[in-house]
Design a protein around this motif. Structure first.
Motif, short mmCIF file in Angstrom:
data_model
loop_
_atom_site.label_atom_id
_atom_site.label_comp_id
_atom_site.label_asym_id
_atom_site.label_seq_id
_atom_site.Cartn_x
_atom_site.Cartn_y
_atom_site.Cartn_z
N ARG A 1 2.52 18.54 0.61
CA ARG A 1 3.20 17.34 0.15
C ARG A 1 4.66 17.41 0.59
O ARG A 1 5.28 18.46 0.52
N GLU B 1 -0.50 8.23 -9.27
CA GLU B 1 -1.44 8.53 -8.18
C GLU B 1 -2.87 8.65 -8.69
O GLU B 1 -3.80 8.11 -8.08
N SER C 1 -1.78 7.53 -2.78
CA SER C 1 -0.75 8.54 -2.56
C SER C 1 0.60 7.85 -2.46
O SER C 1 0.80 7.04 -1.57
N GLY D 1 -0.08 8.36 2.11
CA GLY D 1 1.13 8.15 1.32
C GLY D 1 2.13 7.28 2.04
O GLY D 1 1.93 6.89 3.19
#
Length: 144
Positions: free
Chosen positions: A12, A50, A56, A140
Motif C-alpha cells: 500500500r 474500503e 480501494s 485505488g
C-alpha cells in the motif's frame, strides 16, 4: 471442490486519503499530543470505508487468488488501475504467467472491473487445486 477466494493487500502507498494536518485543522487542534491517535483513526476510517464499499481508496497492490479460470474474473476492491500479471499452476505443478495478449481489463477505474479473455485468447489448462490462479493488480486512487 468448493471454490474459495483469497484477497490479499500486498503493498500500500503510505499515504492516507486525508492527511493528519487536514484532520487537525478540521478539529482545530494545534498541538501534537493527539497525533498518534488521530493517525490511527484516519487509518481505521479508511479501512472501514474500503471494507464497506469494496473499493480501494488509496493505491495498493492486490493479489486475488482462486482455484480456476472463469469466463469473467471480477476483481474485488475496485478502482483497478492496471494488471501486474495473471499467474497459474500448470498441470505439472509449475507456476506460469498468462500472456497479457490473452486477456483484457474491462472497466478499469470503475465499480465493475474484471478480466475477460481477449477475442482470440484462451485460458490455459491449470492444475485442479486450491489457489491455482493468482491475479496481481494495482487498485485505488492515486494520491492527489
Amino acid at each position: 471442490m468448493q471454490e474459495t477466494f483469497l484477497i490479499q493487500t500486498i503493498a500500500r502507498v503510505p499515504v492516507e486519503p486525508v492527511t493528519l494536518d487536514q484532520v487537525k485543522e478540521h478539529l482545530r487542534v494545534s498541538n501534537t499530543d493527539t497525533d498518534s491517535i488521530l493517525s490511527a483513526y484516519i487509518e481505521a476510517a479508511r479501512n472501514y470505508v474500503e471494507n464497506a464499499t469494496g473499493r480501494s481508496l488509496v493505491t495498493q497492490t492486490i493479489r486475488f487468488t482462486m482455484s480456476q479460470f472463469y469466463d469473467y474474473l471480477y476483481l474485488p476492491k475496485g478502482s483497478v488501475q492496471s494488471i501486474s500479471h495473471v499467474r497459474y499452476v500448470d498441470s505439472s505443478g509449475a507456476e506460469q504467467t498468462v500472456d497479457p495478449s490473452n486477456y483484457v481489463l474491462v472497466g478499469g477505474g470503475g465499480d465493475a472491473s474484471y478480466i475477460q479473455r481477449a477475442q482470440n485468447g484462451v485460458w490455459p489448462a491449470h492444475k485442479c487445486q486450491a489457489n491455482a490462479v493468482r491475479i496481481t493488480y494495482i487498485a485505488g486512487y492515486p494520491p492527489s
